[in-house]
Design a protein around this motif. Structure first.
Motif, PDB file in Angstrom:
ATOM      1  N   LYS A   3      -0.609   3.764   8.467  1.00  0.00           N
ATOM      2  CA  LYS A   3      -0.495   4.200   7.079  1.00  0.00           C
ATOM      3  C   LYS A   3       0.558   5.281   6.890  1.00  0.00           C
ATOM      4  O   LYS A   3       1.199   5.355   5.865  1.00  0.00           O
ATOM      5  N   ASN A   8       8.957   3.001   1.387  1.00  0.00           N
ATOM      6  CA  ASN A   8       8.962   2.458   0.032  1.00  0.00           C
ATOM      7  C   ASN A   8       9.338   0.984  -0.018  1.00  0.00           C
ATOM      8  O   ASN A   8       8.885   0.266  -0.902  1.00  0.00           O
ATOM      9  N   ILE A  11       6.198  -1.024   0.699  1.00  0.00           N
ATOM     10  CA  ILE A  11       5.327  -0.942  -0.472  1.00  0.00           C
ATOM     11  C   ILE A  11       5.918  -1.772  -1.609  1.00  0.00           C
ATOM     12  O   ILE A  11       5.199  -2.487  -2.306  1.00  0.00           O
ATOM     13  N   LEU A  29      -2.246  -2.608  -0.006  1.00  0.00           N
ATOM     14  CA  LEU A  29      -1.861  -1.416  -0.769  1.00  0.00           C
ATOM     15  C   LEU A  29      -3.055  -0.503  -0.978  1.00  0.00           C
ATOM     16  O   LEU A  29      -2.952   0.714  -0.824  1.00  0.00           O
ATOM     17  N   LEU A  33      -3.181   3.375   0.264  1.00  0.00           N
ATOM     18  CA  LEU A  33      -3.042   4.447  -0.732  1.00  0.00           C
ATOM     19  C   LEU A  33      -4.347   4.998  -1.288  1.00  0.00           C
ATOM     20  O   LEU A  33      -4.342   6.044  -1.943  1.00  0.00           O
ATOM     21  N   MET A  37      -4.965   9.044  -2.653  1.00  0.00           N
ATOM     22  CA  MET A  37      -5.241   9.150  -4.090  1.00  0.00           C
ATOM     23  C   MET A  37      -6.597   9.816  -4.325  1.00  0.00           C
ATOM     24  O   MET A  37      -6.742  10.683  -5.188  1.00  0.00           O
ATOM     25  N   TYR A  73       8.558   2.657  -7.888  1.00  0.00           N
ATOM     26  CA  TYR A  73       7.969   3.568  -6.912  1.00  0.00           C
ATOM     27  C   TYR A  73       6.465   3.623  -7.151  1.00  0.00           C
ATOM     28  O   TYR A  73       5.983   4.426  -7.949  1.00  0.00           O
ATOM     29  N   LYS A  75       3.862   4.604  -5.294  1.00  0.00           N
ATOM     30  CA  LYS A  75       3.138   5.842  -4.962  1.00  0.00           C
ATOM     31  C   LYS A  75       3.261   6.854  -6.095  1.00  0.00           C
ATOM     32  O   LYS A  75       2.275   7.447  -6.523  1.00  0.00           O
ATOM     33  N   SER A  76       4.462   7.037  -6.572  1.00  0.00           N
ATOM     34  CA  SER A  76       4.697   7.976  -7.671  1.00  0.00           C
ATOM     35  C   SER A  76       3.898   7.560  -8.912  1.00  0.00           C
ATOM     36  O   SER A  76       3.250   8.390  -9.547  1.00  0.00           O
ATOM     37  N   PHE A  79       0.053   8.161  -8.297  1.00  0.00           N
ATOM     38  CA  PHE A  79      -0.323   9.581  -8.272  1.00  0.00           C
ATOM     39  C   PHE A  79      -0.213  10.211  -9.657  1.00  0.00           C
ATOM     40  O   PHE A  79      -1.000  11.081 -10.015  1.00  0.00           O
TER      41      PHE A  79
END
Length: 187
Positions: A3, A8, A11, A29, A33, A37, A73, A75-76, A79
């Motif tokens: 992990k 990116n 992902i 995913l 993540l 999170m 993106y 992850k961005s 979050f």
């Protein structure tokens, strides 16, 4: 799958597969993540059960609207969703003094958001510049990237200073137009 070493591009590939309704890609995913999170939500809410519920809701929403997004993106995006849902919960419900203090201390724009935004903007600017006529690109890069004054550029390229100024104006107009259009589409 380790992990910590997921980049990116991996992902991004999984997001593309999720858009095609690939349940395994979604599960991968989720596995990568969910924990970060959840930890982030816990740090804001200081309530494990509520943090789990919010993160679950975000994943459900992501799956249900997978075809409506063009997420570069992930992850961005996720979050930000955690942060906004937590803040909305705190705003809409009574919360204790400690939660209020933590909410104020959590940065509005996280480092990951800023980094991804800067990378994306830089890429967009380079794409726009690369579409300019060759001479315009050279002059613009000398002026704005290498910080060479217009007179020196004119001497180097054996053209008038006015031509240099005109080419820079053309490039700036194009950048403003394209970036304004991108901003309008984004927001």
């Amino acid at each position: 799958m380790n992990k910590k070493n997921i980049d990116n591009s991996v992902i991004g590939d999984l997001v593309v597969r999720v858009k095609e309704s690939d349940q395994k890609a979604f599960n991968t995913l989720f596995e990568i993540l969910w924990e970060p999170m959840y930890s982030y939500a816990c740090s804001i809410l200081m309530n494990n059960n509520l943090a789990k519920d919010i993160v679950q809701d975000i994943w459900i929403d992501f799956w249900q609207r997978r075809n409506q997004h063009d997420i570069k993106y992930l992850k961005s995006y996720l979050f930000k969703a955690v942060r906004y849902r937590c803040y909305n919960h705190l705003r809409d419900n009574k919360f204790n003094k400690i939660q209020l203090e933590v909410a104020y201390k959590v940065s509005i724009a996280s480092a990951i958001d800023q980094n991804n935004d800067a990378i994306e903007l830089s890429g967009k600017i380079n794409t726009i510049i690369s579409k300019l006529p060759r001479r315009c690109q050279v002059i613009f890069r000398l002026s704005r990237i290498n910080n060479i004054d217009n007179k020196e550029i004119a001497n180097r390229l054996d053209i008038s200073q006015r031509s240099v100024e005109n080419q820079i104006s053309v490039a700036l107009r194009k950048l403003r137009k394209e970036l304004a259009l991108a901003r309008t589409l984004f927001f």
